[in-house]
Write an enzyme that holds these catalytic residues in place. Sequence first.
Site, short mmCIF file in Angstrom:
data_model
loop_
_atom_site.label_atom_id
_atom_site.label_comp_id
_atom_site.label_asym_id
_atom_site.label_seq_id
_atom_site.Cartn_x
_atom_site.Cartn_y
_atom_site.Cartn_z
N GLU A 127 78.42 3.25 60.54
CA GLU A 127 78.38 4.61 59.96
C GLU A 127 77.08 5.37 60.20
OE1 GLU A 127 79.43 4.13 55.82
OE2 GLU A 127 81.50 3.60 56.31
N ASN A 168 80.59 0.53 64.48
CA ASN A 168 81.74 0.75 63.60
C ASN A 168 81.54 2.04 62.81
OD1 ASN A 168 84.16 -0.63 62.42
ND2 ASN A 168 83.00 -0.57 60.51
N HIS A 205 90.47 4.56 57.76
CA HIS A 205 90.91 4.78 56.38
C HIS A 205 91.65 6.13 56.38
CE1 HIS A 205 88.52 1.48 54.78
NE2 HIS A 205 87.47 1.94 55.43
C1 XIL Z 1 83.64 -0.97 50.55
C2 XIL Z 1 84.18 -2.14 49.75
O1 XIL Z 1 85.56 -2.25 49.99
C3 XIL Z 1 83.91 -1.93 48.27
O2 XIL Z 1 84.25 -3.09 47.54
C4 XIL Z 1 82.44 -1.58 48.03
O3 XIL Z 1 82.26 -1.25 46.66
C5 XIL Z 1 82.00 -0.42 48.90
O4 XIL Z 1 82.27 -0.74 50.25
N1 XIL Z 1 83.41 1.51 54.99
C6 XIL Z 1 82.89 0.25 55.18
C7 XIL Z 1 83.13 -0.81 54.18
O5 XIL Z 1 82.34 -0.03 56.25
O6 XIL Z 1 82.06 -1.71 54.09
C8 XIL Z 1 83.40 -0.21 52.81
O7 XIL Z 1 83.75 -1.26 51.93
C9 XIL Z 1 84.49 0.84 52.89
C10 XIL Z 1 84.08 1.97 53.80
#
Ligand code: XIL
Length: 301
Positions: A127, A168, A205
């Site tokens: 990110e 990623n 997502h």
């Molecule tokens: C999320 C987890 O699912 C949660 O449990 C935590 O509170 C926050 O992080 N992008 C990512 C993941 O790369 O690491 C994130 O995971 C979701 C968004």
Amino acid sequence: ATTLGASAAATGRYFGTAVAANKLSDSTYVGILNREFNSVTAENEMKIDATEPQQNQFSFANADRIVNHAIAQGMKVRGHTLAWHSQQPGWMQSMEGTALRSAMLNHVTRVATYYRGKIDSWDVVNEAYADSGGGRRDSNLQRTGNDWIEAAFRAARAADPGAKLCYNDYNIDNWTWAKTQGVYTMVRDFKARGVPIDCVGLQSHFNSGSPYPSNYRTTLESFAALGVDVQITELDIEGSGQSQATTYANVVRDCLAVARCNGITVWGIRDTDSWRASGTPLLFDGSGNKKAAYTATLDAL
Ligand code: XIL
């Protein structure tokens, strides 16, 4: 084949899920995990705050529970993640400049060295791009210098030469979005200059704000054409019923249409395991029953 993992393996791919260490004592959860999936990503346990809670004091117990489970089951492990602006421990959040750069590289080196030989792919950097405009996200890491990403990749390669090294991110699914183009330009530049990068992870997502795009396959193909593998790394899809199922099938078909799309990971097992506060974005319901989305996914694989 009759499971997600076996069906994916039939075309040389994997089908994975995010796993939380504290659920490895839930027999319903572990039953589905062991039956359906052949790759795992630690949902939180390999993040910087979990693995280096105090500077230079490393903590791998929870991550090891996941890695050891995966290895015992013959599953691949996706390491997530070595360098990220979020879920930093307090000591790192308050650092800047050359001290932070050194601390970040030390973290990359120590964690990748500890897991050397056990990780199929590392999300080396997560990110790093801004949501709009196509440039880098402002963060303490970015402020150490624009070359922080390639420095992280070089440190990871040196520490674990056998692991595939990935960038990623989210919202890099729609080929027309500036963020997608920004990441694409970085990967093209890294390949041109010999920065060690092997793969790009699209979190994927999907929800009303960032829906599954009709040009998703173009995005996967375009990254792959740069000479990297692509993986769908954190898939979840807002919705329910047949429309959700159809979107899952479309995502799977897009991946299968791209030779270098070699893995899909969903971000949790049951709807109740999802990081989303509400909704039903995953393949199994709260009781562990297969949803229409599961059947559509399996049929598309
Ligand atoms: C999320 C987890 O699912 C949660 O449990 C935590 O509170 C926050 O992080 N992008 C990512 C993941 O790369 O690491 C994130 O995971 C979701 C968004």
